[in-house]
Design an enzyme around this catalytic site. Structure first.
Site, PDB file in Angstrom:
ATOM      1  N   LEU A  36      13.235 -24.478   8.071  1.00 15.10           N
ATOM      2  CA  LEU A  36      14.070 -25.320   7.204  1.00 15.10           C
ATOM      3  C   LEU A  36      15.532 -24.915   7.265  1.00 15.10           C
ATOM      4  CD1 LEU A  36      11.752 -25.353   4.067  1.00 15.10           C
ATOM      5  CD2 LEU A  36      12.192 -27.293   5.582  1.00 15.10           C
ATOM      6  N   GLY A  37      15.761 -23.667   7.581  1.00 18.20           N
ATOM      7  CA  GLY A  37      17.137 -23.182   7.628  1.00 18.20           C
ATOM      8  C   GLY A  37      17.152 -21.726   7.991  1.00 18.20           C
ATOM      9  N   ARG A  38      18.343 -21.227   8.304  1.00 19.51           N
ATOM     10  CA  ARG A  38      18.424 -19.790   8.577  1.00 19.51           C
ATOM     11  C   ARG A  38      19.815 -19.270   8.301  1.00 19.51           C
ATOM     12  NH1 ARG A  38      16.585 -16.940  13.194  1.00 19.51           N
ATOM     13  NH2 ARG A  38      14.967 -18.467  13.599  1.00 19.51           N
ATOM     14  N   GLY A  39      19.874 -18.017   7.895  1.00 22.54           N
ATOM     15  CA  GLY A  39      21.148 -17.356   7.676  1.00 22.54           C
ATOM     16  C   GLY A  39      21.170 -16.110   8.527  1.00 22.54           C
ATOM     17  N   LYS A  40      22.035 -15.186   8.166  1.00 21.72           N
ATOM     18  CA  LYS A  40      22.196 -13.980   8.981  1.00 21.72           C
ATOM     19  C   LYS A  40      20.943 -13.105   8.964  1.00 21.72           C
ATOM     20  CE  LYS A  40      26.331 -11.349  10.067  1.00 21.72           C
ATOM     21  NZ  LYS A  40      27.543 -10.762   9.478  1.00 21.72           N
ATOM     22  N   ALA A  42      17.991 -14.043   7.083  1.00 21.59           N
ATOM     23  CA  ALA A  42      16.849 -14.763   6.526  1.00 21.59           C
ATOM     24  C   ALA A  42      16.498 -15.986   7.354  1.00 21.59           C
ATOM     25  CB  ALA A  42      17.159 -15.184   5.093  1.00 21.59           C
ATOM     26  N   VAL A  43      15.214 -16.280   7.414  1.00 20.71           N
ATOM     27  CA  VAL A  43      14.737 -17.539   7.992  1.00 20.71           C
ATOM     28  C   VAL A  43      13.923 -18.207   6.902  1.00 20.71           C
ATOM     29  CG1 VAL A  43      13.450 -18.631   9.863  1.00 20.71           C
ATOM     30  CG2 VAL A  43      14.448 -16.371  10.203  1.00 20.71           C
ATOM     31  N   LYS A  59      11.114 -17.966   2.252  1.00 27.11           N
ATOM     32  CA  LYS A  59      12.329 -17.303   2.736  1.00 27.11           C
ATOM     33  C   LYS A  59      11.973 -15.903   3.207  1.00 27.11           C
ATOM     34  CE  LYS A  59      17.113 -16.161   1.500  1.00 27.11           C
ATOM     35  NZ  LYS A  59      18.186 -16.259   0.494  1.00 27.11           N
ATOM     36  N   ASP A 153      28.136 -17.318  -4.326  1.00 28.22           N
ATOM     37  CA  ASP A 153      27.997 -17.883  -2.976  1.00 28.22           C
ATOM     38  C   ASP A 153      27.694 -19.379  -3.058  1.00 28.22           C
ATOM     39  OD1 ASP A 153      28.080 -17.697  -0.202  1.00 28.22           O
ATOM     40  OD2 ASP A 153      26.024 -16.962   0.006  1.00 28.22           O
TER      41      ASP A 153
END
Ligand code: ADP
Ligand code: MG
Length: 322
Positions: A36-40, A42-43, A59, A153
């Site tokens: 669904l999404g990803r950050g630095k 986290a997936v 998450k 954030d």
């Protein structure tokens, strides 16, 4: 991109959680499908609870980052979500699992994606929709601030929708940088994404609830114009734009934007945190009046349903100059 200050991160983290962290393998409880999404670090993946058929967003947070144990940060993120459990504008934490490399937060699924998609799309949302989404964001932020929590954030990527079309209700996610105010004196940290953070963060000045209101201003700006107000060609330029609060409201991007919207944004994008209205005060701004008034379908009488946010406790700050 995040600019964590290593020194400050350990300070003021919450350590108490109620949700048990299960060591039962994720795959035996959930059917895990697409991303669904990803950050630095986290997936986030779509998952279905096998026993109930219910959909969640999982998450996956890496326990080790840059060779450091980050378990405390993850526990803190869970603790903040638990503190916000009765806040309908914050995504709900359903369960938690631990794997070899990750702690997995099983979250309420927001099927409508990020409001970011509505900030970069060819077709922007009508202002009547935007005011509804900003109103709901302010409800969530107000509730957080009443619990002495600051998100730090807030950006269009961290405000999700329960459904896409028509746009549903908002859900605030990503409490990785959220902090409890007042617990251990002053909070100063350098974090967040330069494009979206307030000048006081970049200047390493004390953080207050007003920091989140700056971000609400940026989000409102992006929803009405489809552009990011402070994004420069590089990080230095972005920093300069933020610290000089360099915004030009006469640009072409504002040609179809209402004067009330501009006034609302102008009041939030101010350098001194103490000069920004609170979330509750924002909810009294005339741009959001349509949200405060509800037409009763049978009697056609106008009821003010949001008296609590516009009573004596939070007097109108905007005055009558508009
Ligand atoms: P990070 O800390 O890496 O930014 P987020 O919590 O913001 O992680 O999640 C990254 C992205 O994953 C979000 O921007 C969003 O697109 C998606 N996402 C996160 N939580 C959910 C959810 N509950 N439902 C649907 N999508 C989600
Ligand atoms: Mg995020």
């Amino acid at each position: 991109r995040r600019l964590d200050s290593r020194s400050g991160l350990s300070a003021g983290l919450l350590g108490e959680i109620q949700t048990p962290v299960s060591t039962e393998p994720m795959e035996s409880v959930y059917e895990i499908t697409g991303e669904l999404g990803r950050g630095k670090f986290a997936v986030v993946k779509h998952c279905v609870e096998k026993a109930t058929g219910k959909v969640f967003a999982a998450k996956f947070l890496r326990k080790r980052r840059r060779g450091r144990d980050c378990r405390a940060e993850i526990i803190h993120e869970m603790a903040v979500l638990e503190m916000a459990r009765n806040n309908a504008r914050v995504v709900n934490l359903h369960a938690a699992h631990e794997t070899d490399h990750d702690i997995v937060l099983v979250l309420e699924y927001a099927a409508g994606g990020e409001i970011f998609d509505h900030c970069v799309s060819e077709e922007l949302l009508p202002e009547a929709q935007i005011t509804r989404l900003i109103w709901q964001t302010l409800e969530g932020v107000h509730h957080l601030h009443q619990s002495n929590l600051v998100h730090l954030d807030l950006k269009p990527q961290n405000i999700l929708l329960t459904s896409l079309s028509p746009p549903g209700d908002i859900k605030i996610v990503d409490f990785g940088l959220a902090r409890r105010l007042g617990a251990v004196g002053e909070l100063r940290e350098i974090l967040g994404t330069p494009e979206y953070v307030a000048p006081e963060i970049l200047n390493y000045e004390p953080i207050t609830t007003a920091t989140d209101l700056w971000s609400v201003g940026v989000i409102a700006y992006m929803l009405v114009t489809g552009e990011s107000p402070f994004a420069g060609d590089n990080k230095q330029e972005t920093f300069l734009n933020v610290s000089q609060v360099s915004v030009d409201y006469s640009r072409e991007a504002f040609s179809r934007v209402s004067e009330l919207a501009v006034d609302f944004i102008r009041k939030l994008l101010v350098k001194a945190p103490e000069d920004r209205p609170s979330a509750a005060e924002c909810m009294c701004h005339p741009w959001l009046w349509p949200q405060q008034i509800c037409l009763s379908p049978d009697s056609a009488t106008i009821r003010i349903v949001r008296e609590r946010s516009c009573g004596n406790k939070w007097p109108h700050r905007e005055g009558k100059e508009n």
